[in-house]
Enzyme design. Structure first.
Site, PDB file in Angstrom:
ATOM      1  N   HIS A   1      40.933  41.628  21.520  1.00 44.12           N
ATOM      2  CA  HIS A   1      40.249  42.046  23.184  1.00 44.12           C
ATOM      3  C   HIS A   1      39.842  41.467  23.467  1.00 44.12           C
ATOM      4  CE1 HIS A   1      40.500  46.429  22.207  1.00 44.12           C
ATOM      5  NE2 HIS A   1      40.040  46.338  21.295  1.00 44.12           N
TER       6      HIS A   1
ATOM      7  N   THR B   1      46.202  47.369  13.967  1.00 43.16           N
ATOM      8  CA  THR B   1      47.512  46.548  14.044  1.00 43.16           C
ATOM      9  C   THR B   1      47.094  44.545  13.814  1.00 43.16           C
ATOM     10  OG1 THR B   1      48.667  48.236  15.630  1.00 43.16           O
ATOM     11  CG2 THR B   1      49.570  45.458  15.298  1.00 43.16           C
ATOM     12  N   ALA B   2      45.839  43.976  13.936  1.00 40.11           N
ATOM     13  CA  ALA B   2      45.434  43.178  13.980  1.00 40.11           C
ATOM     14  C   ALA B   2      45.914  43.250  12.310  1.00 40.11           C
ATOM     15  CB  ALA B   2      44.448  42.348  14.229  1.00 40.11           C
TER      16      ALA B   2
ATOM     17  N   SER C   1      45.867  52.132  17.727  1.00 33.55           N
ATOM     18  CA  SER C   1      46.237  51.048  16.826  1.00 33.55           C
ATOM     19  C   SER C   1      48.467  51.170  16.588  1.00 33.55           C
ATOM     20  CB  SER C   1      45.762  50.066  16.067  1.00 33.55           C
ATOM     21  OG  SER C   1      44.464  49.568  16.741  1.00 33.55           O
TER      22      SER C   1
END
Length: 284
Positions: A156, A118-119, A66
């Protein structure tokens, strides 16, 4: 007569067991793309585990990460200029059983797939005060449906399947990021160990780029291979998901893509979410 065998350098590669990663590594994983003098071995595991392994030690030569994790591992790894997943006005999203206002969302307990994703970083940029609990990414939707959490941050394939579980979208972080910055949202990329040296780093980078191009050029075969990793997706949805995250941007971030990576990490540092300033560099 003595027969000598040229030495073969082994490059260990790790990526997540997801259809988009499987698609981009199809060429290398199936030996459709070969590099004389090099052997590529593959390990598949979830992205948050890969983030931590890359931080704890130089576990793999090439690893998916990430972008949020990069400042923590930048001493040992640099970024490849290809192989990234970038949201073009879309990205990770918060889903819930019912519509939530932005104010309500900030007071909601949210299941997240890991604090190095990163989310998670983008969610914290949106709402620094929000309460989060880490849940394995593939358990987030079931836990929200079961009422264990009021909302979940999904990554995802769940981005395409949440509605069938009776959930609604409360926030699309890729869209929010675009509205804030005018840039795409860089989610994950591939990092390579600096200790390999410049020549080997370039060779491995070119091999990955060739693998991505091979998949794009042989989409049907690559998608068929990737389907074994497409959790609960039919071929049409798998093709849609792969198209979202493996495309021309995956071959080359572009200047705005590189700027987006720098901006995202700089904002995370400036706001105290990331304790280390990022020094973003790429294999040249």
């Amino acid at each position: 007569m003595t027969v000598t065998t040229a030495a073969v350098q082994e490059i260990s590669i790790a990526h997540s067991p997801d259809s988009d990663d499987a698609f981009m590594f199809y060429g290398l994983a199936t030996n459709k793309v070969r590099v004389p003098g090099f052997k590529f071995t593959h390990t598949l595991t979830d992205i948050e585990t890969l983030n931590h392994r890359a931080i704890d030690e130089a576990f793999y030569d090439v690893t998916a990460i990430s972008f949020h994790a990069y400042p923590y591992l930048q001493q040992h790894y640099t970024l490849m200029p290809c192989g990234g997943s970038v949201g073009e006005g879309y990205g990770p999203m918060v889903v819930a059983p019912r519509k939530l206002s932005a104010a309500a969302l900030r007071k909601t307990r949210i299941a997240v797939p890991g604090t190095l994703t990163t989310a998670y970083l983008t969610l914290k940029l949106f709402a620094p005060e929000v309460e989060t609990v880490t849940v394995p990414f593939d358990k987030i939707i079931p836990s929200v449906v079961a009422g264990e959490f009021d909302a979940g941050l999904i990554i995802h394939e769940g981005q395409l399947t949440y509605a069938k579980d009776g959930l609604v979208k409360a926030l699309d972080l890729g869209l929010w990021w675009r509205e804030q910055t005018g840039l795409p949202l860089p989610l994950g990329g591939n990092a390579i160990r600096r200790a390999l040296g410049k020549e080997t780093m370039r060779t491995a980078t070119n091999a990955l780029r060739d693998s991505i191009q091979h998949a794009l050029d042989h989409r049907e075969e690559a998608l068929s291979y990737a389907m074994q990793f497409a959790r609960d997706l039919d071929p049409a949805l798998a093709n849609q998901f792969v198209g979202m995250y493996v495309n021309e941007r995956t071959l080359n971030y572009g200047e705005d893509g590189r700027e987006a990576i720098r901006r995202l990490l700089a904002m995370g540092f400036d706001r105290g979410i990331i304790p280390h300033a990022a020094h973003v560099d790429f294999v040249d």
